[in-house]
Design an enzyme around this catalytic site. Structure first.
Site, PDB file in Angstrom:
ATOM      1  N   HIS A   1     -13.401  42.637  49.354  1.00 15.55           N
ATOM      2  CA  HIS A   1     -11.938  42.657  49.287  1.00 15.55           C
ATOM      3  C   HIS A   1     -11.419  43.572  50.390  1.00 15.55           C
ATOM      4  O   HIS A   1     -12.013  44.591  50.696  1.00 15.55           O
ATOM      5  CB  HIS A   1     -11.464  43.199  47.921  1.00 15.55           C
TER       6      HIS A   1
ATOM      7  N   ASP B   1     -11.940  36.592  41.933  1.00 14.27           N
ATOM      8  CA  ASP B   1     -12.372  35.186  41.918  1.00 14.27           C
ATOM      9  C   ASP B   1     -13.786  34.989  41.412  1.00 14.27           C
ATOM     10  O   ASP B   1     -14.215  33.846  41.214  1.00 14.27           O
ATOM     11  CB  ASP B   1     -12.266  34.616  43.340  1.00 14.27           C
TER      12      ASP B   1
END
Ligand code: SDX
Length: 393
Positions: free
Chosen positions: A271, A328
């Site tokens: 991320h 996700d």
């Protein structure tokens, strides 16, 4: 304010913006919507209430929430001619591409745009978008399945409508499973906003030219589609299924992810902001065990996902690069257990992110943010003279 963006005089060109909606701390793994922690909201709230909070800034009273729910219902009927547009797509079209097109097409049937001062029609645009986007998002699934397209039921709640729009068939009564409804509510809450991510920045950028809300959200849908962004939830399931079909050898895929000559990446890992853990991934991982347990679903890819996470978190390559599961990584496993097909996972992300897109667009317009115009570092040629064709080599 810790985490506030420091503003230099050039902020107008820097692409940075001022926002009071969502606070992230990437080091500490903190995510707050309007000051409320994601853990608190995921445990105690519901998606429509969190949508109200994100869009209007405060948790609603019971009366305010009921008014919002009723005002959304006022605009829930989608123009019948929109069906001509969805009928133009092949059944094999990716739902995100269909959704981006349908969202933009909503402008044709709802041409009223928010006035320059955002005084008159902003609230109407918010409510209109909440219901019409939900309907057309589910139509992308119904079209792919060859099912009749459902209509919003103004006697039902927002999330109940999502489930009915998606799964109710005219051939038999549709009963809402509370386990499924609670899981959907929680997942939508966890996706509702996330500061200036790729798709939200796109919505703000497009809206900064005073393009309409539908047009701006359509651009956000396209940005979210990419596998490096919201499209990752679909790519994670495809990756886990590939590992499962390959004998469950997670170490082989960790090696592929580390191989610089191999373009393969561990989808659902890493991320730009979170560098220790994604707080949403922790909540979703716990929910995955709960939901699959309650539904009696034994999905082998959940064990593969846990094995992959455990191996990666011990591997220096991933630890040194601060690569941890993101939002996700586990979400698709729950969606699959709820009967949602893989190609619809990113549409689920878009439905969850809708209130965030609306809130960020609204904030940008009310704050009269300047038109987005980032500058560049020019690395091209210095000044040179034109060369006639006959002298070119
Ligand atoms: C979302 O911004 C948001 O808030 C987004 C989001 C939201 O709610 O809106 O949180 C939603 O988009 C989550 C991210 C979903 N995407 C994926 O899961 C796709 C896989 N992840 C990556 O592609 C990547 O981690 C990103 C795109 C998420 C972040 O990329 P960065 O921060 O630009 O990292 P990078 O590409 O600069 O990589 C840094 C290093 C590189 O290695 P070196 O060159 O240093 O040797 O880490 C490696 C990369 O090769 N790396 C990975 C990796 N992600 C980064 N290696 C293997 N697998 C990965 N997933």
């Amino acid at each position: 304010l810790t985490g506030a963006i420091t503003y230099d005089p050039g902020y107008k060109n820097s692409g940075a913006c001022k926002s009071a909606i969502t606070f992230l701390d990437g080091e500490e793994g903190i995510l707050r919507y309007r000051g409320y922690s994601i853990e608190d909201l995921a445990e105690n709230s519901n998606f429509l209430e969190v949508s109200y909070l994100i869009i209007f800034g405060e948790l609603p009273t019971q009366e305010e929430l009921e008014k919002f729910e009723n005002d959304i219902r006022k605009y829930s009927l989608v123009n019948e001619e929109m069906k001509n547009i969805i009928d133009g797509f092949p059944k094999t079209a990716h739902p995100m591409g269909v959704l981006a097109s349908l969202t933009s097409a909503l402008t044709a049937f709802n041409p009223k745009v928010v006035d320059a001062d955002c005084k008159k029609d902003l609230y109407e645009a918010v409510c209109k978008t909440m219901s019409k986007f939900l309907v057309i998002a589910t139509w992308t699934y119904r079209k792919a399945k060859g099912y009749p397209l459902n209509y919003y039921d103004n006697t039902k709640s927002y999330v109940d409508n999502f489930l009915r729009l998606m799964f109710a068939l005219p051939t038999s009564p549709y009963e809402i499973d509370p386990v499924v409804k609670n899981a959907i509510d929680k997942l939508f809450i966890l996706h509702a906003d996330h500061e200036q991510n790729c798709s939200t920045s796109t919505v703000r950028m497009v809206g900064s030219s005073h393009a309409g809300l539908f047009a701006s959200i359509s651009a956000g849908v396209s940005a979210l589609w990419g596998p490096l962004h919201g499209g990752a939830n679909q790519a994670v399931l495809e990756m886990l299924e590939a590992i499962q079909n390959d004998g469950g050898d997670v170490d082989k895929y960790l090696a592929k992810a580390k191989d610089k000559d191999d373009s393969f990446r561990l989808m659902g890992f890493g991320h730009r902001v979170y560098k220790n853990f994604d707080p949403r991934a922790r909540i979703i991982k716990k929910a995955a065990d709960e939901v699959l347990g309650k539904l009696g679903v034994d999905d082998p890819v959940l064990e593969i996902a846990k094995k992959l996470e455990e191996a990666a978190l011990k591997d220096p390559y991933f630890v040194e690069r601060h690569l941890y599961p993101n939002v996700d990584f586990y979400s698709g496993i729950i969606y699959r257990a709820l009967g949602i097909p893989t190609e619809m996972f990113t549409v689920m992300f878009a439905i969850g992110r809708l209130p965030g897109w609306i809130a960020q667009w609204k904030e940008m317009r009310i704050n009269k943010e300047p038109i987005g115009r980032p500058r560049q570092l020019y690395i091209g040629e210095e000044l040179r003279s034109f060369v006639p064709m006959k002298d070119r080599k």
